[in-house]
Design an enzyme around this catalytic site. Structure first.
Site, mmCIF file in Angstrom:
data_model
loop_
_atom_site.group_PDB
_atom_site.id
_atom_site.type_symbol
_atom_site.label_atom_id
_atom_site.label_comp_id
_atom_site.label_asym_id
_atom_site.label_seq_id
_atom_site.Cartn_x
_atom_site.Cartn_y
_atom_site.Cartn_z
ATOM 1 N N ALA A 66 16.667 -11.264 -2.523
ATOM 2 C CA ALA A 66 16.132 -10.456 -3.521
ATOM 3 C C ALA A 66 15.030 -9.914 -2.833
ATOM 4 O O ALA A 66 14.278 -10.362 -2.050
ATOM 5 C CB ALA A 66 15.817 -11.688 -4.892
ATOM 6 N N GLU A 132 14.365 -19.587 0.914
ATOM 7 C CA GLU A 132 12.696 -18.828 0.228
ATOM 8 C C GLU A 132 11.056 -19.928 0.323
ATOM 9 O O GLU A 132 10.362 -19.478 0.052
ATOM 10 C CB GLU A 132 13.374 -18.650 -1.755
ATOM 11 C CG GLU A 132 14.278 -18.399 -2.286
ATOM 12 C CD GLU A 132 16.077 -18.597 -1.304
ATOM 13 O OE1 GLU A 132 16.208 -19.136 -0.190
ATOM 14 O OE2 GLU A 132 16.832 -18.066 -2.195
#
Ligand code: CAA
Length: 258
Positions: A66, A132
């Site tokens: 992302a 992440e």
């Protein structure tokens, strides 16, 4: 098909090729790309002339996650109110079979996007990971769930807690990847697989996809029951008669999606 800013969409007969096109940002998945890709995929999914979708990136990156620059300033309440990333769920609800053709980095949201597809064909250059945690966050497009179902707890914990990446060989051995091909052949191989799927009876292919996906959502007994009912129902399709007649007559079937 309308023009897009972050993806390229190409039709090749009954196959549609969607290419992520933010090369400078290694195809980082920003909101625009999410809307364009999901919207285009849904439009193709509704079109009876689409038999298979292929989603790919560049040689260097399928997608490096992302878009961190876009997410960095967001507040929790803003993410919640906008239900950030929920549009990706729609990709998992497509009825047309989908193939992720992955070369280079497939990290974070990139790995999650690949896992939203039905088949994952990897170039020998592909690298997968959920890094992440190194950014102080966790996966947000289903990575902790789909990766665990694909590769089991041991590897999923390893990837999600250390942020390390897996190469294509490790990913295939672990069950994340359907096939590995040389990088130079990635698109040819993925399109060939897509064309083969697109030649099948579309309703039979959709039911096969639905049956496999049901395995992730239910008990074994209920899943087998669901499969059996689908199996019985395909005998109402003209394509079942055609497929079996073609076998008996030693010729190629001509499915009409009926
Ligand atoms: N978001 C925004 N921009 C990104 C990006 C990302 N996820 N990944 C790479 N880019 C940008 C870089 O900032 C860089 O831009 P500039 O040229 O303007 O500086 C450009 O892409 C090229 O990247 P690098 O210079 O870093 O290339 P590299 O070859 O040295 O490294 C890499 C490649 C290892 C993939 C590295 O870019 C990297 O670690 N990227 C981030 C990976 C990551 O953490 N992904 C998870 C994101 S969070 C997420 O996805 C949440 C979720 O679950 C949905």
């Amino acid at each position: 098909m309308s023009a897009y800013e972050t993806i390229l969409v190409e039709r090749r007969g009954r196959v549609a090729l969607l290419t992520l096109n933010r090369p400078k940002a290694l195809n980082a998945l920003n909101a625009r790309l999410m809307e364009e890709l999901v919207g285009a995929a849904e439009e193709l999914d509704r079109d009876p002339d689409t038999g298979c979708l292929v989603i790919t990136g560049s040689e260097r990156a399928f997608a490096a996650g992302a878009d961190i620059t876009e997410m960095a300033p967001r507040t929790s309440v803003e993410m919640y109110l906008r239900d950030w990333f929920s549009a990706w769920d729609r990709l998992g609800r497509l009825r047309t079979p989908t193939i992720a053709a992955v070369a280079g980095h497939a990290l974070g949201g990139g790995c999650e996007l690949a896992m939203l597809c039905d088949l994952l064909i990897a170039a020998d250059t592909a690298r997968f990971g959920q890094p992440e945690v190194k950014l102080g966050v966790i996966p947000g497009i289903g990575g902790s769930q789909r990766l665990t179902r694909a590769v089991g707890k041991a590897k999923a914990m390893d990837l999600c807690l250390t942020g390390r990446t897996m190469d294509a060989t490790e990913a295939e051995r672990a069950g994340l990847v359907s096939r590995i091909v040389p990088a130079a052949d990635l698109l040819t191989e993925a399109l060939a697989a897509a064309e083969a799927i697109a030649r099948l009876s579309a309703p039979a292919a959709m039911m096969a996809k639905e049956a496999v996906n049901t395995a992730f959502e239910t008990t074994l007994a209920e899943g087998v029951h669901f499969e059996r009912r689908l199996f019985h129902s395909v005998f109402a399709f003209a394509d079942q008669k055609e497929g079996m007649a073609a076998f008996v007559e030693k010729r190629e079937p001509e499915f009409r999606n009926e």
